[in-house]
Design an enzyme around this catalytic site. Structure first.
Site, PDB file in Angstrom:
ATOM      1  N   GLU A  77       5.992  56.878 -63.683  1.00 37.20           N
ATOM      2  CA  GLU A  77       4.581  57.222 -63.505  1.00 37.20           C
ATOM      3  C   GLU A  77       3.697  56.028 -63.860  1.00 37.20           C
ATOM      4  O   GLU A  77       3.750  55.509 -64.966  1.00 37.20           O
ATOM      5  CB  GLU A  77       4.217  58.415 -64.410  1.00 37.20           C
ATOM      6  CG  GLU A  77       2.718  58.704 -64.448  1.00 37.20           C
ATOM      7  CD  GLU A  77       2.347  59.819 -65.430  1.00 37.20           C
ATOM      8  OE1 GLU A  77       3.250  60.397 -66.072  1.00 37.20           O
ATOM      9  OE2 GLU A  77       1.141  60.088 -65.553  1.00 37.20           O
ATOM     10  N   ASP A 130       4.892  60.771 -68.291  1.00 36.91           N
ATOM     11  CA  ASP A 130       4.366  61.035 -69.625  1.00 36.91           C
ATOM     12  C   ASP A 130       4.565  62.492 -70.013  1.00 36.91           C
ATOM     13  O   ASP A 130       4.667  63.366 -69.159  1.00 36.91           O
ATOM     14  CB  ASP A 130       2.866  60.717 -69.666  1.00 36.91           C
ATOM     15  CG  ASP A 130       2.620  59.227 -69.810  1.00 36.91           C
ATOM     16  OD1 ASP A 130       3.478  58.559 -70.427  1.00 36.91           O
ATOM     17  OD2 ASP A 130       1.588  58.733 -69.298  1.00 36.91           O
TER      18      ASP A 130
END
Ligand code: 28G
Length: 629
Positions: free
Chosen positions: A420, A493
């Protein structure tokens, strides 16, 4: 006589000793799944008794001390005396492989590990209490350390019938003896859908939870349950029949989804690998629709050459068969092999479904329109795919720029990290082990494939890059042997955005690369929250709870705590230490415990209805972590 009895007892205990020495061979392992397997052994026996038509109530109770009781109202395990002064019941609980039933006139729950029997449960328990009610009498049979000091005792009259078994799992064998209510629950709901005449009562005395599963509507209710997160376009239709000793029950409905969802069951066992029962259904629904269009279709509809895939777009179906001697195939033994079943399912379904179409022209037209749209989209997707294919062929010599590939060409040791954000992606590129680890950074959020047809999916740059990196191709062109990495690791995350990205990627894999999920190639990285340095020792902790426990256990000692924030805030070394280094990292393998539930979860998470999604996210606060597909 006494001597003989003793000699046979020793032999018996040796058999059970073998189970205790190598429990994995009998129940798959000694973790939570192995522990649950003990309950499953007993419940399977009760289910066999229900399938034979002698039992309509099964109770499963987890007690406060982590013992479990399974009770049925069947005929009761036989109590007649065998040679050597032993009752049939005692033999069933002490002799390996004598636990299952071998009556030829009933369907048995018997695939892979199933049916190894009650003796295995005894072998892995410290205590076991058996109560049998039969012929107006109640009997007891107790075991401690696999032995029954007194054998079977008659204890009084009763008006009941059935078998009740309580076992206490041996804590020296299992890594845990804490049963997981939620995991166990799913299977019982499913069984109740598949057997409308049976009631299952599941109780957890540790939390006072109780669930009663009983569905008069059977498979039709199953389909309603599975499609509750989608918009239904047709009513649920159901078909039942029997041919050559094979019982066929099918329920189906069309939703506005772009996916098909066919779930097969053989003798109540889910078959994620599908097989001849599912292929029989596919053949019949295609032929019925085509015949119907030929005879009754509008001129425009007759011109389009629909494929089976077109016809099944949006179709949710449960296909349940009862086969006397099922053969399970494939690596995971989850695919039905019996060739005769294809023709049986196909003929039972075809006649009934064709009649349904004839009698319900409105529903028939809805399905035709849906299939026609699917066909148009598929044609467009084919063109897009051609483009991707040509590009892929070209780009293979030069993989997409965003991908930092690994040096190894051996898929077995190669890993692809989908990361990400560009910043974490950059650090990962620097921190990785270049030989085996490839990094692909994701900008923003990937496309929600649940709401997009194939054409749009194939136009998406991120997805194109990913497909190129994977090497497998896509759709008709898909070939798992060309997969370039055997670990595909989603690295996002641990916040809501990260969870969303992970879910979007999982949806893509589940819908379009299901094979990779089934084969266990998809992982989620779980970076730790803390590292602790104590002297020369360094350890990692995943949760706040682990930190609390650590602090309590090391009170008064000197140690250094470091908290790791989001991936983007880690430097390359930290990223290596926490998330990339195979020696220290935590990976969660994505598995499909229950394909039916997984499908529903994705329809819900990625679909149009907001309320159930909100409820799910609130219920599963750490939701990517626990996402149980
Ligand atoms: C509560 C825990 C799990 C069971 C029965 C009922 C019979 C049985 C079980 O027989 C031996 C071998 C082949 C017939 C069968 C009773 C026929 C007549 C049974 C259970 C005998 C096993 N009467 N209920 N086993 N067969 N429930 N529940 O284990 O010839 S196991």
């Amino acid at each position: 006589m006494a001597k003989e009895y003793e000699a046979s007892s020793i032999k018996v205990l040796k058999g059970l000793e073998a189970v205790r020495k190598r429990p994995g061979m009998y129940i798959g392992g000694t973790g939570l799944a192995g522990l649950h397997h003990l309950v499953k052994e007993l419940v399977d026996n009760a289910i066999d008794e229900a399938m034979a038509g002698f039992c309509d109530k099964i109770r499963i109770t987890i007690h406060k001390d982590n013992s479990v009781t399974v009770e049925d109202n069947g005929r009761g395990i036989p109590v007649d005396m065998h040679a050597e002064g032993k009752s049939a019941a005692e033999v069933i609980f002490t002799v390996l492989h004598a636990g299952g039933k071998f009556d030829n006139d009933t369907y048995k729950v018997s695939g892979g590990l199933h049916g190894v029997g009650s003796s295995v449960v005894n072998a892995l328990s410290t205590h076991m209490e058996v109560e049998i009610s039969k012929g107006g009498k109640k009997y007891e049979l107790n075991f401690k350390d696999q032995r029954s000091a007194e054998g079977l005792k008659e204890v009084g009259p009763t008006s009941k019938r059935g078998t009740k078994v309580t076992f206490h799992p041996d804590p020296t064998i299992f890594e845990t003896i804490e049963f997981d209510y939620k995991v166990m629950k799913k299977r019982y709901r499913e069984f109740a859908f598949l057997n409308p005449n049976v009631t299952i009562v599941f109780r957890d005395e540790r939390s006072n939870a109780e669930e009663v599963f009983h569905y008069e509507g059977g498979l039709s209710e199953f389909v309603k349950y599975v499609t509750k997160n989608n918009k239904l376009m047709t009513d649920v239709m159901s078909v039942s029949g029997e041919k050559d000793g094979v019982a066929v029950d099918i329920a189906l409905a069309y939703t506005d989804s772009f996916n098909e969802n066919l779930e097969g069951f053989v003798n109540n066992i889910a078959t994620p690998g599908q097989g001849t029962h599912v292929s029989g259904f596919k053949l019949a629904i295609t032929k019925a629709m085509k015949d119907y269009i030929d005879k009754n279709g509008k001129a425009a509809d007759k011109k389009i050459n629909l494929t089976g895939d077109d016809i099944r777009e949006g179709c949710t179906a449960i296909i349940s068969v009862k086969v006397p001697e099922p053969q399970f195939e494939g690596q995971t033994k989850d695919k039905l092999g019996n060739p005769e079943v294809q023709g049986i399912v196909s003929s039972v379904f075809f006649d009934n479904f064709y009649t349904f179409l004839d009698e319900n022209p409105k529903a028939a037209q809805l399905i035709i329109d849906k299939a026609t749209q699917a066909n148009k989209a598929r044609e467009a997707a084919k063109k897009a795919r051609e483009l991707v294919r040509r590009k892929t062929a070209m780009e293979f010599s030069s993989l997409p720029g965003k991908l930092a590939d690994c040096q190894s060409k051996d898929p077995a040791e190669s890993e692809l990290f989908i990361v990400e954000g560009d910043s974490a992606g950059g650090s990962a590129k620097q921190g990785r082990e270049r030989r085996t680890q490839a990094i692909m950074p994701l900008k923003g959020k990937p496309l929600n494939v649940e709401k997009a047809r194939l054409v749009k999916i194939l136009e998406n740059d991120e997805i194109k890059t990913l497909i190129t990196a994977l090497g497998t191709g896509f759709g008709d062109n898909y070939n798992v042997d060309k997969l370039r990495y055997h670990k595909i690791i989603i690295m996002a995350d641990a916040d809501v955005d990260g969870a969303h990205i992970a879910t979007l990627l999982l949806t893509l894999f589940f819908r379009h690369f299901k094979d990779l999920v089934l084969k266990g190639y998809i992982y989620i990285a779980m970076p730790p929250l803390y590292s602790i340095k104590r002297g020369k020792q360094k350890i990692w902790l995943q949760t706040d709870k682990e930190l609390e426990d650590y602090q309590a256990a090391h009170e008064g000692e000197r140690f250094e705590i470091q908290r790791y924030k989001g991936l983007g805030e880690m430097n390359p070394e930290q990223l290596w230490e926490t998330t990339l280094d195979p020696e220290h990292r935590f990976l969660k393998k994505v598995t499909i415990e229950d394909a039916v539930e997984a499908d529903m979860t994705f329809s819900m998470l990625m679909g149009d209805k907001v309320a159930p999604r909100k409820a799910f996210i609130t219920e599963n606060a750490t939701y990517a972590k626990d996402l149980d597909i």
